[in-house]
Design a protein around this motif. Structure first.
Motif, PDB file in Angstrom:
ATOM      1  N   ARG A  25       0.828  -1.208   0.000  1.00 48.21           N
ATOM      2  CA  ARG A  25       0.000   0.000   0.000  1.00 48.21           C
ATOM      3  C   ARG A  25       0.866   1.263   0.000  1.00 48.21           C
ATOM      4  NH1 ARG A  25      -4.621  -2.559   3.982  1.00 48.21           N
ATOM      5  NH2 ARG A  25      -6.292  -2.514   2.425  1.00 48.21           N
ATOM      6  N   ASN A  43       0.684   3.844  -3.086  1.00 44.03           N
ATOM      7  CA  ASN A  43       0.304   5.235  -2.843  1.00 44.03           C
ATOM      8  C   ASN A  43       1.374   6.192  -3.354  1.00 44.03           C
ATOM      9  OD1 ASN A  43      -2.144   4.560  -1.679  1.00 44.03           O
ATOM     10  ND2 ASN A  43      -1.359   4.606   0.414  1.00 44.03           N
ATOM     11  N   ARG A  44       2.637   5.799  -3.218  1.00 44.28           N
ATOM     12  CA  ARG A  44       3.705   6.653  -3.729  1.00 44.28           C
ATOM     13  C   ARG A  44       3.666   6.716  -5.255  1.00 44.28           C
ATOM     14  NH1 ARG A  44       5.712  11.148  -3.695  1.00 44.28           N
ATOM     15  NH2 ARG A  44       7.828  11.336  -4.516  1.00 44.28           N
ATOM     16  N   ARG A  59       1.019   6.526  -7.029  1.00 41.37           N
ATOM     17  CA  ARG A  59      -0.099   7.412  -7.353  1.00 41.37           C
ATOM     18  C   ARG A  59       0.276   8.873  -7.147  1.00 41.37           C
ATOM     19  NH1 ARG A  59      -4.588   3.472  -4.448  1.00 41.37           N
ATOM     20  NH2 ARG A  59      -5.131   2.259  -6.327  1.00 41.37           N
ATOM     21  N   ASP A  60       1.081   9.153  -6.129  1.00 44.74           N
ATOM     22  CA  ASP A  60       1.574  10.519  -5.927  1.00 44.74           C
ATOM     23  C   ASP A  60       2.351  11.009  -7.141  1.00 44.74           C
ATOM     24  OD1 ASP A  60       0.516  10.541  -3.361  1.00 44.74           O
ATOM     25  OD2 ASP A  60       2.431  10.102  -2.377  1.00 44.74           O
ATOM     26  N   ASP A 109       0.386   4.121 -11.372  1.00 46.73           N
ATOM     27  CA  ASP A 109      -0.289   3.151 -10.509  1.00 46.73           C
ATOM     28  C   ASP A 109       0.280   1.778 -10.797  1.00 46.73           C
ATOM     29  OD1 ASP A 109      -1.947   2.067  -8.610  1.00 46.73           O
ATOM     30  OD2 ASP A 109      -3.825   2.482  -9.670  1.00 46.73           O
TER      31      ASP A 109
END
Length: 269
Positions: free
Chosen positions: A125, A129-130, A132-133, A137
């Motif tokens: 996760r 998430n990184r 996505r930052d 993805d």
């Protein structure tokens, strides 16, 4: 979930990756609180392969592209590869619980591996998430299936599974991660480096869990752990062990050079 084995099998089977992580962590919490039995007669069968979404495309390892970490695309490619490793690590930890739930080992064996599963889900996760930052993805790039092959090859032998997965594959992470952390910081990506910091510290504990139980099984069978490791690697691992080794981190985890130093040029390719 009917039992720990059932919860682990359900998580392995899940193709929705958020659901997989949720199930893995929920099973770990319930087991640690002793709200689950180890197994039940109605458990979900352990799948031969983990559930996966349609992407990423799985290709041979040699076809996975490599990019310089000095570029954004290169950092995204590295993080994507790490996310893929961490996802497989979730399933590998769950599989050792579900597949070997009838093995003659203490419950503390399953305590350790469910903690590993919980932390691997956390790692996946964090890395996702990184990504996505950074505008990407998991699934955007191709990946390879070599890690799950290790589970398939050792599906009938717990000692071999411990030798190959935590003591080779996870230990390799201890060797390569410090340089990746430094390269991320040199590129100015401190946020990604901080994620790698968390993974690196947790992975020491994961290798330690593997080393502890490998030594336990060897002691029960009256075998020398280093020699047993070498024999199992020759029989079950495809390819040589790669230097350089992070001897300090490995030793902290209970994996001393007597295990692997003589193997760098002696494993059959």
């Amino acid at each position: 979930m009917r039992s720990l084995r059932d919860g682990a099998a359900r998580a392995i089977r899940a193709a929705d990756l958020d659901l997989k992580a949720d199930l893995a962590q929920e099973a770990a919490r319930r087991w640690s609180e002793r709200r689950l039995s180890l197994r039940s007669p109605l458990d979900t069968p352990v799948p031969s392969r983990p559930g996966r979404p349609e992407k990423p495309e799985l290709i041979p390892p040699q076809r996975v592209p490599r990019r310089a970490l000095t570029t954004l695309r290169g950092r995204i490619a590295l993080l994507h590869a790490i996310a893929h490793i961490e996802l497989n690590a979730v399933d590998l930890a769950l599989d050792i619980v579900a597949r070997f739930a009838t093995e003659r080992v203490p419950n503390s064996f399953f305590d350790g591996w469910m903690r590993v599963a919980f932390e691997e889900a956390k790692h996946f996760r964090l890395v996702r998430n990184r990504l996505r930052d950074l505008g990407a993805d998991y699934g955007d790039l191709p990946a390879h299936d070599g890690l799950w092959q290790a589970a398939h090859d050792t599906r009938n032998d717990l000692t071999a599974r411990l030798a190959v997965v935590p003591l080779i594959l996870e230990a390799r992470g201890l060797d390569v991660t410090p340089a990746l952390q430094e390269k991320m910081r040199q590129s100015g990506d401190d946020a990604s480096a901080a994620v790698l910091d968390i993974i690196y510290e947790d992975e020491k504990g994961h290798v330690a869990v593997g080393a502890k139980w490998f030594r336990f099984l060897c002691a029960r069978e009256g075998k020398d752990p280093a020699r047993a490791f070498q024999d199992l690697v020759r029989a079950n691992f495809r390819g040589p062990l790669k230097a350089p080794f992070n001897d300090v981190a490995r030793a902290e985890a209970g994996l001393t050079p007597s295990f692997y130093r003589s193997m760098t040029a002696s494993v059959n390719i």
